[in-house]
Design a protein around this motif. Structure first.
Motif, PDB file in Angstrom:
ATOM      1  N   PRO A 179     -18.840  31.657  32.191  1.00 33.80           N
ATOM      2  CA  PRO A 179     -19.098  31.756  33.422  1.00 33.80           C
ATOM      3  C   PRO A 179     -18.184  32.152  34.408  1.00 33.80           C
ATOM      4  CG  PRO A 179     -20.260  29.908  32.581  1.00 33.80           C
ATOM      5  CD  PRO A 179     -19.034  30.306  31.695  1.00 33.80           C
ATOM      6  N   VAL A 180     -16.871  31.844  33.878  1.00 32.25           N
ATOM      7  CA  VAL A 180     -15.860  32.121  34.731  1.00 32.25           C
ATOM      8  C   VAL A 180     -15.202  33.883  34.567  1.00 32.25           C
ATOM      9  CG1 VAL A 180     -13.143  31.556  35.253  1.00 32.25           C
ATOM     10  CG2 VAL A 180     -14.914  29.629  34.921  1.00 32.25           C
ATOM     11  N   ILE A 181     -15.068  34.006  33.210  1.00 33.60           N
ATOM     12  CA  ILE A 181     -14.641  35.447  32.782  1.00 33.60           C
ATOM     13  C   ILE A 181     -15.574  36.436  33.111  1.00 33.60           C
ATOM     14  CG2 ILE A 181     -15.325  35.467  30.532  1.00 33.60           C
ATOM     15  CD1 ILE A 181     -12.447  36.454  29.813  1.00 33.60           C
ATOM     16  N   LEU A 198     -15.836  38.115  38.744  1.00 27.80           N
ATOM     17  CA  LEU A 198     -14.708  38.699  39.221  1.00 27.80           C
ATOM     18  C   LEU A 198     -13.928  37.701  39.964  1.00 27.80           C
ATOM     19  CD1 LEU A 198     -15.857  42.405  39.856  1.00 27.80           C
ATOM     20  CD2 LEU A 198     -14.409  41.563  37.970  1.00 27.80           C
ATOM     21  N   VAL A 199     -14.562  37.178  41.075  1.00 25.15           N
ATOM     22  CA  VAL A 199     -13.900  36.285  41.971  1.00 25.15           C
ATOM     23  C   VAL A 199     -13.486  34.877  41.201  1.00 25.15           C
ATOM     24  CG1 VAL A 199     -14.303  34.543  43.838  1.00 25.15           C
ATOM     25  CG2 VAL A 199     -15.221  37.075  44.025  1.00 25.15           C
ATOM     26  N   LYS A 200     -14.251  34.375  40.468  1.00 28.79           N
ATOM     27  CA  LYS A 200     -13.603  33.235  39.619  1.00 28.79           C
ATOM     28  C   LYS A 200     -12.458  33.571  38.643  1.00 28.79           C
ATOM     29  CE  LYS A 200     -18.351  31.053  39.667  1.00 28.79           C
ATOM     30  NZ  LYS A 200     -19.615  30.523  38.613  1.00 28.79           N
ATOM     31  N   ILE A 201     -12.523  34.595  38.053  1.00 30.76           N
ATOM     32  CA  ILE A 201     -11.330  34.919  37.240  1.00 30.76           C
ATOM     33  C   ILE A 201     -10.127  35.233  37.944  1.00 30.76           C
ATOM     34  CG2 ILE A 201     -11.525  37.449  36.955  1.00 30.76           C
ATOM     35  CD1 ILE A 201     -10.985  35.081  34.165  1.00 30.76           C
ATOM     36  N   GLY A 211      -5.065  31.967  39.401  1.00 32.43           N
ATOM     37  CA  GLY A 211      -4.208  31.399  40.457  1.00 32.43           C
ATOM     38  C   GLY A 211      -4.082  30.057  40.279  1.00 32.43           C
ATOM     39  N   THR A 212      -4.997  29.489  39.443  1.00 29.45           N
ATOM     40  CA  THR A 212      -4.746  27.898  39.320  1.00 29.45           C
ATOM     41  C   THR A 212      -3.822  27.921  37.885  1.00 29.45           C
ATOM     42  OG1 THR A 212      -7.088  27.712  40.019  1.00 29.45           O
ATOM     43  CG2 THR A 212      -6.151  26.066  38.355  1.00 29.45           C
ATOM     44  N   ASN A 255      -9.041  40.684  32.135  1.00 30.80           N
ATOM     45  CA  ASN A 255     -10.074  41.819  32.933  1.00 30.80           C
ATOM     46  C   ASN A 255     -10.685  42.797  31.979  1.00 30.80           C
ATOM     47  OD1 ASN A 255      -9.062  40.769  35.474  1.00 30.80           O
ATOM     48  ND2 ASN A 255      -7.428  42.056  35.554  1.00 30.80           N
ATOM     49  N   GLU A 256     -10.275  42.960  30.988  1.00 33.16           N
ATOM     50  CA  GLU A 256     -10.766  44.011  30.021  1.00 33.16           C
ATOM     51  C   GLU A 256     -12.216  43.064  29.262  1.00 33.16           C
ATOM     52  OE1 GLU A 256      -7.965  44.931  27.106  1.00 33.16           O
ATOM     53  OE2 GLU A 256      -6.914  46.350  28.258  1.00 33.16           O
ATOM     54  N   ILE A 257     -11.980  42.158  29.115  1.00 32.64           N
ATOM     55  CA  ILE A 257     -13.271  41.222  28.722  1.00 32.64           C
ATOM     56  C   ILE A 257     -14.241  40.983  29.821  1.00 32.64           C
ATOM     57  CG2 ILE A 257     -14.130  39.026  27.724  1.00 32.64           C
ATOM     58  CD1 ILE A 257     -12.364  40.567  25.900  1.00 32.64           C
TER      59      ILE A 257
END
Length: 576
Positions: free
Chosen positions: A141-143, A146-149, A154-155, A167-169
């Protein structure tokens, strides 16, 4: 009966994954009642995502465009408040793929282990989602978002070297296109005919899938009525027995209603059946007035009683350790007709179970099919004493050989019997010396078809001579702690610091039929001597266990209560 032609020809289109899952999450994708239940396991879901990132074709969808009422939908693990719409897409073919995508890419999907997945950037593979976040193992769900990734990196700034790859994935997952055919058709029968043709050419539907499609119920009741999947899920959630396969659930439901589980299922709830106690070529149905929902509900109740008996009295803690599935089917029939047998009759039933398990189905014509039929016909409604005597008479084979400990295969009945005997020893952890609980098994095994994941090696396989590698002597029943699956050799040789006393350590070893003398053999690297000594101990333990459970030398005397009732001319207790 011939079906009508399509009003219009199918329209070919493409859906990218982002659009498809958003439609699913918003309730604009629906699953018609004649569809089979979700059947994929975690490995199937992983293969789907792996195919997507590799650019492999994943097949086309067939979608039925028509109106849909507002409803509370259940899509996999997701629950969705779906609005009314004139342009809903109903899935005729592609349900497994759509549900997998919608659940694995949604945060709520992680509640189900099949959908709790992540992408490991180090090895470029989809893996099970870790319980604690790891910088380079990103939940789906993260990858996918776009916002979550961006927030993720950042974390975890230490993962910055993998930003491009991630980003490619993300781009690949969101933009991957799946071909689809859309059909606009008002007649549900036409779409059901298409579904039937698509799923009966090539890989055949299972009998449970056919039954589910035939008796799916009205569309408006979808989500309210029990299904075989829901029954299996309820048993797992309430009793931690693991996920029973749908064909076994079907046979158990059928067995409760009549002894012939191989009967024609298309007439199961029609009026053209034999009443209870008669047989003239058509199937015996002992509850002829039941509707589908009642049969499922009472079938589930019978399965639960049978499972509780297996866990609490027989000593089979999990479905993956059940030697033969037909024994559960026969037990469901028994407890459906005799829900509350007294302690003596329960002992006799336990005796029958272990005798039947050790004897195996090979003595019956047709093997498991013949055994299922024989055992189910042995259970006669309103005759508890006769039913037990019938069952025991079918497996009166005291000279049956014991399982061979030189061949340990977790998918074979003999090994499942061995594992149950080990569970009867109340095995203890070699990490802390405490006894394992049934929950430890269910947490690790869940939907596994075998108990392999709770069996650990003592000596690494490469350290065992080839002639001894299949021996039970190199294995223990020990659910892994914190996913540790390394061999236990060091903990057998020397007391771990996590066990406070030698006494507790010796007790833990003894629960696995390991003596201090065997530990010394292992410490001196006398591998074969250790294996031979432990194999002998395990053979004795198995023989003692089965002697106590099968009770070959005991008379099958009915319960005194039942004998008194018969003398008084009354019906035995425990009827349906």
């Amino acid at each position: 009966m011939s079906a009508a032609n399509l009003d219009t020809r199918p329209h070919a289109t493409m859906f990218d994954v982002e659009r498809l899952v958003n439609m699913a999450w918003s309730g604009h994708i629906r699953v018609p009642h004649f569809q089979r239940d979700f059947r994929w396991q975690r490995i199937d879901v992983i293969r789907l995502f792996d195919s997507i990132v590799r650019g492999y074709p994943v097949g086309s969808l067939l979608l039925w465009r028509r109106s849909a009422e507002a409803a509370r939908l259940k899509l996999g693990i997701l629950e969705i408040d779906a609005p009314a719409t004139e342009q809903a897409l109903w899935v005729v073919d592609g349900q497994q793929r759509i549900i997998s995508l919608a659940n694995a890419l949604h945060e709520s999907g992680a509640k189900d282990s099949r959908f709790s997945l992540a992408y490991d950037l180090r090895i470029d593979q989809f893996v099970s989602r870790p319980q604690v976040d790891e910088a380079l193992v990103i939940p789906l769900p993260v990858i996918f978002d776009l916002v979550k990734i961006l927030r993720w990196f950042g974390t975890y700034p230490e993962a910055a070297d993998y930003v491009v790859k991630a980003n490619e994935i993300t781009k690949t997952l969101r933009q991957f296109s799946i071909p689809a055919y859309e059909v606009a058709q008002g007649d549900a029968q036409v779409l059901q005919d298409i579904f039937d043709r698509m799923n009966n050419y090539g890989k055949r539907l299972s009998r449970a899938e056919v039954f589910s499609a035939l008796f799916a119920g009205h569309e408006s009741k979808k989500g309210e009525s029990l299904t075989f999947d829901v029954i299996a899920q309820n048993v797992e959630e309430e009793l931690g027995f693991g996920v029973i396969d749908n064909d076994t659930v079907l046979k158990a439901v059928l067995a409760r209603r009549g002894p012939d589980t191989a009967r024609e299922i298309r007439n199961e709830f029609s009026d053209e059946r034999e009443p209870r106690g008669t047989q003239s070529g058509r199937a015996i149905i002992e509850f002829p007035d039941e509707d589908r929902d009642t049969a499922y509900r009472l079938g589930e109740a019978g399965i639960k009683r049978a499972v509780e008996f297996l866990q609490d009295e027989v000593g089979v803690p999990h479905f993956s350790m059940l030697p033969y599935r037909h024994l559960l089917i026969a037990l469901t029939r028994f407890f459906a007709h005799f829900p509350n047998p007294d302690s003596r009759n329960r002992l006799l039933l336990r005796r029958w179970f272990w005798r039947a398990a050790v004897t195996g189905p090979e003595i019956f014509k047709g093997s498991t099919t013949g055994a299922t039929r024989a055992f189910c016909f042995a259970v006669q409604p309103d005759d508890l004493v006769g039913s037990l005597q019938n069952l025991l008479g079918l497996v009166d084979r005291p000279d049956t050989a014991l399982p061979d400990l030189r061949r340990f295969r977790s998918n074979e009945a003999a090994t499942k019997i061995v594992l149950c005997s080990w569970w009867g020893q109340v095995p203890r952890s070699l990490d802390d010396g405490e006894p394992f609980e049934r929950e430890d098994l269910s947490e690790t095994l869940f939907d596994r078809k075998t108990a392999l994941d709770v069996v650990r090696y003592i000596i690494p396989r490469h350290g065992v001579p080839a002639d001894y590698r299949l021996w039970a002597a190199d294995r223990v029943l020990a659910p892994p702690v914190d996913a540790e699956v390394a061999p236990l050799e060091s903990k057998v040789i020397q007391k771990p610091a996590t066990i406070e006393s030698d006494k507790k350590w010796y007790a833990a070893l003894a629960s696995h039929c390991i003596t201090p003398q065997m530990s010394q053999l292992l410490a001196r690297d006398q591998i074969v001597a250790f294996l031979m000594a432990r194999q002998e101990a395990l053979q004795k333990q198995l023989a003692d266990f089965l002697a106590r459970r099968c009770e070959w030398k005991f008379e099958n005397t009915p319960s005194l209560v039942e004998l008194l009732l018969e003398d008084l001319g009354e019906e035995p207790g425990g009827g349906s």
